[in-house]
Write a protein that holds these residues in place. Structure first.
Motif, PDB file in Angstrom:
ATOM      1  N   SER A 153      36.656 -41.350  -2.022  1.00 47.29           N
ATOM      2  CA  SER A 153      36.867 -40.002  -2.693  1.00 47.29           C
ATOM      3  C   SER A 153      38.121 -39.213  -1.938  1.00 47.29           C
ATOM      4  CB  SER A 153      35.441 -39.100  -2.115  1.00 47.29           C
ATOM      5  OG  SER A 153      35.226 -39.290  -1.080  1.00 47.29           O
ATOM      6  N   LYS A 197      24.626 -45.076   0.257  1.00 49.74           N
ATOM      7  CA  LYS A 197      26.089 -45.496  -0.333  1.00 49.74           C
ATOM      8  C   LYS A 197      27.030 -44.159  -0.572  1.00 49.74           C
ATOM      9  CE  LYS A 197      23.523 -48.211  -3.547  1.00 49.74           C
ATOM     10  NZ  LYS A 197      22.607 -49.189  -2.823  1.00 49.74           N
ATOM     11  N   SER A 198      26.684 -43.191   0.035  1.00 47.41           N
ATOM     12  CA  SER A 198      27.579 -42.138  -0.011  1.00 47.41           C
ATOM     13  C   SER A 198      28.834 -42.395   0.935  1.00 47.41           C
ATOM     14  CB  SER A 198      26.908 -40.833   0.402  1.00 47.41           C
ATOM     15  OG  SER A 198      26.625 -40.689   1.727  1.00 47.41           O
ATOM     16  N   ASN A 225      31.595 -44.881  -0.943  1.00 47.59           N
ATOM     17  CA  ASN A 225      32.259 -44.391  -2.191  1.00 47.59           C
ATOM     18  C   ASN A 225      33.799 -43.840  -1.627  1.00 47.59           C
ATOM     19  OD1 ASN A 225      30.029 -44.845  -3.719  1.00 47.59           O
ATOM     20  ND2 ASN A 225      29.351 -42.722  -3.403  1.00 47.59           N
TER      21      ASN A 225
END
Length: 140
Positions: free
Chosen positions: A44, A38-39, A42
């Motif tokens: 960002s 999941k990183s 995301n």
């Protein structure tokens, strides 16, 4: 009768393995529970979107998922007609595709992601025999 049955079986086999490109706008995002890392999904600061979309297939492949890799890391299992949007820093990345039970990709492609170019990558089945999966850039 035999000729008709053989012709029908050949036609069914071809339809079952047919691959159809899907519009990125029409493809639904994969369910969250199919995301492995999941990183990479995301949003960002300093990241850019990279979208993977999988072709639709005949009924033989409708439930089968393929694994998407980014820089050698398994990211998600994507189903027929679905898309996955990752968010990555600018630069050169190696994107891959493989069977859902594989720990390494079958095929890979290196692409440079930048403010000017956020790629859409198409995942499709190679039609000649079991050619496996391929990953290519897509224009829509």
């Amino acid at each position: 009768m035999k000729k008709t049955l053989c012709a029908s079986l050949v036609a069914l086999t071809l339809v079952a393995c047919a691959s159809t490109n899907v519009s990125t706008a029409d493809a639904p995002e994969i369910p969250n529970d199919h995301v492995i890392d999941k990183s990479l999904t995301n949003v960002s600061a300093g990241t850019l979107p990279v979208t993977f979309k999988r072709d639709t297939f005949g009924p033989a492949h409708a439930l089968y998922r393929v694994k998407v890799f980014v820089d050698g890391r398994a990211v998600a299992n994507i189903g027929s007609g679905e898309k996955l949007t990752t968010h990555l820093p600018a630069g050169r990345h190696v994107f891959g595709v493989g069977r859902s039970n594989s720990s390494v990709p079958e095929r890979e492609i290196a692409v440079t992601v930048s403010e000017q170019y956020q790629p859409v990558l198409r995942l499709s089945l190679v039609a000649d025999g079991w050619g496996g999966w391929k990953i290519t850039e897509s224009s829509f």
